[in-house]
Scaffold this motif. Structure first.
Motif, PDB file in Angstrom:
ATOM      1  N   ILE A  16      28.909  -6.939  15.804  1.00 39.54           N
ATOM      2  CA  ILE A  16      30.038  -7.368  14.994  1.00 39.54           C
ATOM      3  C   ILE A  16      29.553  -7.589  13.561  1.00 39.54           C
ATOM      4  CG2 ILE A  16      31.800  -9.144  14.665  1.00 39.54           C
ATOM      5  CD1 ILE A  16      32.200  -7.494  17.197  1.00 39.54           C
ATOM      6  N   LEU A  17      30.250  -7.003  12.610  1.00 41.84           N
ATOM      7  CA  LEU A  17      29.905  -7.165  11.200  1.00 41.84           C
ATOM      8  C   LEU A  17      30.736  -8.278  10.586  1.00 41.84           C
ATOM      9  CD1 LEU A  17      29.925  -3.456   9.955  1.00 41.84           C
ATOM     10  CD2 LEU A  17      27.944  -4.815  10.580  1.00 41.84           C
ATOM     11  N   SER A  18      30.136  -9.002   9.666  1.00 42.72           N
ATOM     12  CA  SER A  18      30.925  -9.943   8.876  1.00 42.72           C
ATOM     13  C   SER A  18      31.775  -9.120   7.909  1.00 42.72           C
ATOM     14  CB  SER A  18      30.012 -10.893   8.098  1.00 42.72           C
ATOM     15  OG  SER A  18      29.334 -10.192   7.066  1.00 42.72           O
ATOM     16  N   TYR A  19      32.759  -9.751   7.317  1.00 42.80           N
ATOM     17  CA  TYR A  19      33.605  -9.042   6.370  1.00 42.80           C
ATOM     18  C   TYR A  19      32.775  -8.489   5.210  1.00 42.80           C
ATOM     19  CZ  TYR A  19      37.360  -7.939   3.148  1.00 42.80           C
ATOM     20  OH  TYR A  19      38.199  -7.280   2.290  1.00 42.80           O
ATOM     21  N   GLU A  20      31.828  -9.289   4.719  1.00 47.60           N
ATOM     22  CA  GLU A  20      30.977  -8.847   3.609  1.00 47.60           C
ATOM     23  C   GLU A  20      30.115  -7.653   4.015  1.00 47.60           C
ATOM     24  OE1 GLU A  20      27.214 -10.644   1.220  1.00 47.60           O
ATOM     25  OE2 GLU A  20      28.947 -11.974   1.416  1.00 47.60           O
ATOM     26  N   GLU A  21      29.543  -7.687   5.226  1.00 42.73           N
ATOM     27  CA  GLU A  21      28.741  -6.553   5.713  1.00 42.73           C
ATOM     28  C   GLU A  21      29.604  -5.300   5.860  1.00 42.73           C
ATOM     29  OE1 GLU A  21      25.332  -8.490   8.537  1.00 42.73           O
ATOM     30  OE2 GLU A  21      27.394  -8.523   9.270  1.00 42.73           O
ATOM     31  N   TYR A  22      30.815  -5.499   6.382  1.00 44.12           N
ATOM     32  CA  TYR A  22      31.750  -4.385   6.548  1.00 44.12           C
ATOM     33  C   TYR A  22      32.085  -3.747   5.204  1.00 44.12           C
ATOM     34  CZ  TYR A  22      36.250  -2.058   7.026  1.00 44.12           C
ATOM     35  OH  TYR A  22      37.271  -1.154   6.939  1.00 44.12           O
ATOM     36  N   ARG A  23      32.419  -4.565   4.214  1.00 42.70           N
ATOM     37  CA  ARG A  23      32.775  -4.040   2.887  1.00 42.70           C
ATOM     38  C   ARG A  23      31.597  -3.307   2.251  1.00 42.70           C
ATOM     39  NH1 ARG A  23      37.733  -3.086   1.817  1.00 42.70           N
ATOM     40  NH2 ARG A  23      37.166  -3.145  -0.351  1.00 42.70           N
ATOM     41  N   LYS A  24      30.388  -3.840   2.412  1.00 43.39           N
ATOM     42  CA  LYS A  24      29.199  -3.206   1.866  1.00 43.39           C
ATOM     43  C   LYS A  24      28.961  -1.843   2.541  1.00 43.39           C
ATOM     44  CE  LYS A  24      24.307  -3.961   0.988  1.00 43.39           C
ATOM     45  NZ  LYS A  24      23.170  -4.868   1.126  1.00 43.39           N
ATOM     46  N   ALA A  25      29.071  -1.811   3.868  1.00 43.55           N
ATOM     47  CA  ALA A  25      28.890  -0.554   4.599  1.00 43.55           C
ATOM     48  C   ALA A  25      29.966   0.454   4.215  1.00 43.55           C
ATOM     49  CB  ALA A  25      28.910  -0.815   6.110  1.00 43.55           C
TER      50      ALA A  25
END
Length: 75
Positions: A16-25
């Motif tokens: 599961i990605l955090s929102y910040e990790e998701y946006r960066k990816a």
């Protein structure tokens, strides 16, 4: 209902990605796609991209965004 661990044999990262990790990816993937588009325009190459996913996940919108950008370069 008991939670189950993600299968270890998946070809994608199932964590599961955090929102910040998701946006960066997502941003990194977007940059890669723009670089691919520029390479296609500059080299005149032909590319086939296959989109997979369930109904309603945005495949159509993504395809439309890509083809509109490519049409601008060919006009």
């Amino acid at each position: 209902m008991e939670k189950t661990e993600p299968k270890k044999d998946r070809s994608v990262d199932a964590r599961i990605l955090s929102y910040e990790e998701y946006r960066k990816a997502l941003f990194q993937l977007h940059v890669g796609l723009v670089k691919l588009q520029e390479w296609v325009v500059q080299s005149g190459s032909k590319v086939c991209i296959v989109f997979e996913g369930r109904d309603g996940v945005g495949k159509g919108g993504t395809i439309k965004a890509i083809t509109e950008r490519m049409r601008q370069h060919n006009a």
